[in-house]
Design a protein around this motif. Structure first.
Motif, PDB file in Angstrom:
ATOM      1  N   LEU A  97     -22.953 -60.048  -9.062  1.00  0.00           N
ATOM      2  CA  LEU A  97     -23.509 -60.982  -9.836  1.00  0.00           C
ATOM      3  C   LEU A  97     -24.480 -61.892  -9.050  1.00  0.00           C
ATOM      4  N   ALA A  98     -23.997 -62.410  -7.783  1.00  0.00           N
ATOM      5  CA  ALA A  98     -25.012 -63.005  -6.870  1.00  0.00           C
ATOM      6  C   ALA A  98     -26.269 -62.241  -6.609  1.00  0.00           C
ATOM      7  N   ARG A  99     -25.928 -61.190  -6.146  1.00  0.00           N
ATOM      8  CA  ARG A  99     -27.169 -60.067  -6.123  1.00  0.00           C
ATOM      9  C   ARG A  99     -28.132 -59.959  -7.141  1.00  0.00           C
ATOM     10  N   ALA A 100     -27.735 -59.829  -8.338  1.00  0.00           N
ATOM     11  CA  ALA A 100     -28.556 -59.516  -9.519  1.00  0.00           C
ATOM     12  C   ALA A 100     -29.162 -61.065  -9.663  1.00  0.00           C
ATOM     13  N   LEU A 101     -28.375 -62.169  -9.576  1.00  0.00           N
ATOM     14  CA  LEU A 101     -29.302 -63.306  -9.870  1.00  0.00           C
ATOM     15  C   LEU A 101     -30.439 -63.497  -8.753  1.00  0.00           C
ATOM     16  N   PHE A 102     -30.460 -63.252  -7.680  1.00  0.00           N
ATOM     17  CA  PHE A 102     -31.477 -63.336  -6.580  1.00  0.00           C
ATOM     18  C   PHE A 102     -32.624 -62.465  -6.905  1.00  0.00           C
ATOM     19  N   ALA A 103     -32.195 -61.033  -7.316  1.00  0.00           N
ATOM     20  CA  ALA A 103     -32.826 -60.007  -7.745  1.00  0.00           C
ATOM     21  C   ALA A 103     -33.801 -60.283  -9.079  1.00  0.00           C
ATOM     22  N   ALA A 104     -32.986 -60.876  -9.906  1.00  0.00           N
ATOM     23  CA  ALA A 104     -33.722 -61.393 -11.229  1.00  0.00           C
ATOM     24  C   ALA A 104     -34.862 -62.303 -10.813  1.00  0.00           C
ATOM     25  N   LEU A 105     -34.339 -63.234 -10.029  1.00  0.00           N
ATOM     26  CA  LEU A 105     -35.331 -64.558  -9.561  1.00  0.00           C
ATOM     27  C   LEU A 105     -36.503 -63.895  -9.121  1.00  0.00           C
ATOM     28  N   ALA A 106     -36.342 -62.976  -8.095  1.00  0.00           N
ATOM     29  CA  ALA A 106     -37.629 -62.418  -7.435  1.00  0.00           C
ATOM     30  C   ALA A 106     -38.543 -61.433  -8.542  1.00  0.00           C
ATOM     31  N   ALA A 107     -37.624 -60.918  -9.524  1.00  0.00           N
ATOM     32  CA  ALA A 107     -38.678 -60.124 -10.242  1.00  0.00           C
ATOM     33  C   ALA A 107     -39.369 -60.904 -11.313  1.00  0.00           C
ATOM     34  N   VAL A 108     -38.921 -61.969 -11.796  1.00  0.00           N
ATOM     35  CA  VAL A 108     -39.409 -62.897 -12.670  1.00  0.00           C
ATOM     36  C   VAL A 108     -40.528 -63.682 -11.986  1.00  0.00           C
ATOM     37  N   MET A 109     -40.340 -64.187 -10.664  1.00  0.00           N
ATOM     38  CA  MET A 109     -41.522 -64.815 -10.010  1.00  0.00           C
ATOM     39  C   MET A 109     -42.786 -64.014  -9.517  1.00  0.00           C
ATOM     40  N   ILE A 110     -42.516 -62.735  -9.433  1.00  0.00           N
ATOM     41  CA  ILE A 110     -43.626 -61.693  -9.262  1.00  0.00           C
ATOM     42  C   ILE A 110     -44.179 -61.254 -10.639  1.00  0.00           C
ATOM     43  N   THR A 111     -43.484 -61.030 -11.647  1.00  0.00           N
ATOM     44  CA  THR A 111     -43.823 -60.801 -13.060  1.00  0.00           C
ATOM     45  C   THR A 111     -44.783 -61.892 -13.581  1.00  0.00           C
ATOM     46  N   PHE A 112     -44.368 -62.976 -13.395  1.00  0.00           N
ATOM     47  CA  PHE A 112     -45.295 -64.172 -14.028  1.00  0.00           C
ATOM     48  C   PHE A 112     -46.279 -64.688 -13.292  1.00  0.00           C
ATOM     49  N   SER A 113     -46.406 -64.330 -11.857  1.00  0.00           N
ATOM     50  CA  SER A 113     -47.383 -64.991 -11.113  1.00  0.00           C
ATOM     51  C   SER A 113     -48.828 -64.109 -10.994  1.00  0.00           C
ATOM     52  N   PRO A 114     -49.798 -64.688 -11.363  1.00  0.00           N
ATOM     53  CA  PRO A 114     -51.013 -64.190 -11.439  1.00  0.00           C
ATOM     54  C   PRO A 114     -51.660 -63.422 -10.058  1.00  0.00           C
ATOM     55  N   ASP A 115     -50.867 -64.055  -8.933  1.00  0.00           N
ATOM     56  CA  ASP A 115     -51.369 -63.714  -7.742  1.00  0.00           C
ATOM     57  C   ASP A 115     -50.365 -62.746  -7.076  1.00  0.00           C
ATOM     58  N   HIS A 116     -50.749 -61.546  -6.799  1.00  0.00           N
ATOM     59  CA  HIS A 116     -49.947 -60.520  -6.148  1.00  0.00           C
ATOM     60  C   HIS A 116     -50.355 -60.215  -4.699  1.00  0.00           C
ATOM     61  N   SER A 117     -50.668 -61.132  -3.937  1.00  0.00           N
ATOM     62  CA  SER A 117     -51.255 -60.943  -2.493  1.00  0.00           C
ATOM     63  C   SER A 117     -50.247 -60.929  -1.707  1.00  0.00           C
TER      64      SER A 117
END
Length: 216
Positions: A16-36
């Motif tokens: 569950l802890a690994r899932a949480l951190f992976a989900a946060l990473a996915a959300v941050m990348i998904t909603f970021s207009p900058d993929h640099s």
């Protein structure tokens, strides 16, 4: 009593802890207009450092003595990768590809092999799948050219450029989303007891019925 008492920190908590951190990473990348590369490495660094700490803690809090090697290796590789990506001055397109590919292949192989070796244990299939998906991430990034650039235009929106680094960061975000979903499901899935898993019945449970049947 002490042998049957549940642990305060179990394998499901690691998942569950690994899932949480992976989900946060996915959300941050998904909603970021900058993929640099800078954004990609910043997200990867936070994800890797947090995940590495969880893995290292699990080596002592979850894994029994003599079976801590894979968790320690995974934790060290992941933590070091996160720390390298955490230096803003070093962040570049080349570093993103080299760091994430090396991390994915190393940790993926370790987790896959550990799952295969311990295939009879309850969480072995989870380790095999996570390891295979992580290796797939590394292989997928090997086919993305860091220098790739596609210029295109959209009417009334302007001109845009699709680069290799934006594709690579997006691929990592997709990987993080898949891992988050899978580990979340695995963490919330009910665990079967040893008796329930094997259908075991106490040896003396049938004795009264057998003796009463003989008396009749």
């Amino acid at each position: 009593m002490s042998e049957t008492a549940p642990r305060a920190f179990e394998a499901r908590h690691v998942q569950l802890a690994r899932a949480l951190f992976a989900a946060l990473a996915a959300v941050m990348i998904t909603f970021s207009p900058d993929h640099s590369a800078s954004v990609g490495l910043a997200v990867f660094s936070g994800f890797a450092i947090a995940t590495g700490i969880v893995l290292l803690l699990s080596a002592w809090l979850v894994q029994p003595a003599g079976r801590r090697g894979p968790a320690i290796l995974l934790g060290v590789f992941t933590l070091v990768a996160g720390m390298v990506g955490g230096f803003p001055a070093l962040r570049s397109t080349t570093l993103f590809f080299v760091l994430v590919i090396a991390w994915a292949l190393l940790t993926g192989i370790v987790e896959l092999v550990a799952g295969i070796v311990r295939r009879r244990e309850p969480n072995a299939r989870d380790a095999v799948l996570i390891g295979a998906l992580t290796i797939a991430l590394g292989v997928a990034l090997l086919f993305v050219s860091p220098g790739y650039a596609l210029h295109y235009a959209i009417a009334e929106a302007g001109e845009f450029t699709l680069t290799g680094i934006s594709i690579a960061v997006g691929v990592f975000g997709g990987y993080a989303a898949i891992i988050a979903v899978f580990l979340g499901i695995a963490g919330f899935s009910p665990r079967r007891t040893a008796e329930g898993a094997h259908g075991a019945v106490p040896a003396d449970a049938s004795e009264p019925a057998r003796s009463s049947g003989g008396a009749a």
